[in-house]
Design an enzyme around this catalytic site. Sequence first.
Site, PDB file in Angstrom:
ATOM      1  N   CYS A   1       5.397 -12.321 -21.595  1.00 36.75           N
ATOM      2  CA  CYS A   1       5.373 -13.684 -20.823  1.00 36.75           C
ATOM      3  C   CYS A   1       5.280 -14.760 -21.850  1.00 36.75           C
ATOM      4  O   CYS A   1       4.209 -14.890 -22.660  1.00 36.75           O
ATOM      5  CB  CYS A   1       4.206 -13.545 -20.051  1.00 36.75           C
ATOM      6  SG  CYS A   1       3.171 -15.026 -19.537  1.00 36.75           S
TER       7      CYS A   1
ATOM      8  N   CYS B   1       1.992 -16.699 -21.663  1.00 40.55           N
ATOM      9  CA  CYS B   1       0.793 -15.794 -22.241  1.00 40.55           C
ATOM     10  C   CYS B   1       0.691 -16.069 -23.627  1.00 40.55           C
ATOM     11  O   CYS B   1      -0.308 -16.100 -24.249  1.00 40.55           O
ATOM     12  CB  CYS B   1       0.778 -14.711 -21.603  1.00 40.55           C
ATOM     13  SG  CYS B   1       1.216 -14.137 -20.175  1.00 40.55           S
TER      14      CYS B   1
END
Length: 491
Positions: A60, A63
Amino acid sequence: SSPVISAPFSVGSRSILRSIDKDRAERTDYAVELNATDFDAVLKETPATYAVVEFFAHWCPACRNYKPHYEKVAKLFNGADAVHPGIILMTRVDCALKINTNLCDKFSVGHYPMLLWGPPSKFVSGSWDPKQDKSAIRSIDDFRTADRLLNWINKQINSSYSLDDRKYENEHLQTNASDPAQIARAIYDVEEATSTAFDIILEHKMIKSETRASLVKFFQLLVVHHPSRRCRKGTTEILVDFDDVSANKDTTNAVEKGALKNYQICGKDVPRGYWMFCRGSTNETRGLSCGLWVLLHSLSVRVDDGESHMAFTTICDFIHNFFICEECRQHFYDMCSSVSNPFKKAREFVLWLWNAHNKVNERLMKEEASLGTADPKFPKIIWPPRQLCSSCYLSKSRKDKGQIDWDHDEVYKFMMRYYGETLTTLYKDKVLLAGERPEGVLVEDLVASTHAVVVPVGAALAIAVASCAFGALACYWRQRQKSRKPRRSWK
Ligand SMILES: Cc1cc2nc3c(=O)[nH]c(=O)nc-3n(C[C@H](O)[C@H](O)[C@H](O)COP(=O)(O)OP(=O)(O)OC[C@H]3O[C@@H](n4cnc5c(N)ncnc54)[C@H](O)[C@@H]3O)c2cc1C
């Protein structure tokens, strides 16, 4: 004569040791990455009052971008050089890993990154549901930057931490080197080092007919003098059954069959990859070898006069046979072999080990400087530094001649305090004793609250039979058991 038996094999090198540490601990980050196998154990054992868990996915992008913010906050609270240690444990769980699917489901992870906050114990076997009104675990709703996350935390606990907080650092010294209280945290490292060393022994099939006796002797030493109660307990369990699983059979076979793998030398909850006192600032440094030194010193300060020479040979043999670092074993062996007169006093042994460690430090100081392999935050020093023990230095130390005049009485006193009283089991007995135990064996009875061991008659006998053949330490130990009163009878 040489106190050590000859090495029956030749494995390992410093690089193996380092790669093992590297494998076992991802230590570039301050936040501790957990997965489904260690999540409960780490959160159960942490001395921190609060925990933050970041659920993320490695693929991600948001992230990845968030990570530096999270790390900035984690740096304040996690690791050996944390400015505010022991208050908040910052962790992360990668939900993209299959192994963590259930764990992430239990905490209703619906987006990445997602941060939860609460007392560590509430995460253990825990769950979280956004619809739940009263939960000790809370979702952190304002965390997008390091500042905002820290603000959120400050509001929760009425604190005023700042990202600019700096620990007072002595010019030449590491913070943990100058703070005697830090060693209390090393109990976790000693446990981790013991468990890791045992795993390595099994993984590398180091128990052979020639090395078996030295392992049994070392276990006997641990049973009596390991600073961690649960390691004393775990080692006792192994020792009680050691004959059954390994003697009178081909030891290698037994080990290959995995008989010993079922034993966890310090219990099943020992955190891994979580070096606290021994956490290096890079992946390649500290960790296991630091933990082993601390274990050896903490053993040395616990033996009595009468045991001192046996403890010395036991440690020498153990390192020689089972320390995976070839160069280290060889150097240590040379130092052991140069001892010609048996130690009569525990003091002599404590100071010998201290001095041997300093010789290693001195050698590595030069070597690491020339190779550039030192941990920048933890350069080798001749130990203890003045900041830790000024009375250890005779006032007229001739620093200009590169020589330190030690006050050995003071060094001894300091060692006893540092590795004895300060480094000791921190956690509650009850929690430990609630653990499983082998049938019919009241193992908790084997471990008294002091460092002495109280063994029910049956267990004392079992261990003695299993071990007395291996030398004086075992017999001496057996006698100690006999002279103590059993607390409960063996069932
Ligand atoms: C038995 C043994 C032999 C080793 N031999 C070698 C070798 O030959 N070559 C090699 O490259 N590496 C060797 N190592 C590894 C090396 O000594 C260090 O453990 C490693 O480099 C990590 O260093 P560290 O900075 O964590 O401190 P360590 O040296 O591991 O020390 C751990 C902690 O013990 C304390 N300490 C330091 N000195 C003393 C002392 N004199 N007495 C008591 N406490 C002290 C300090 O708090 C320090 O942080 C050996 C390790 C062991 C256990």
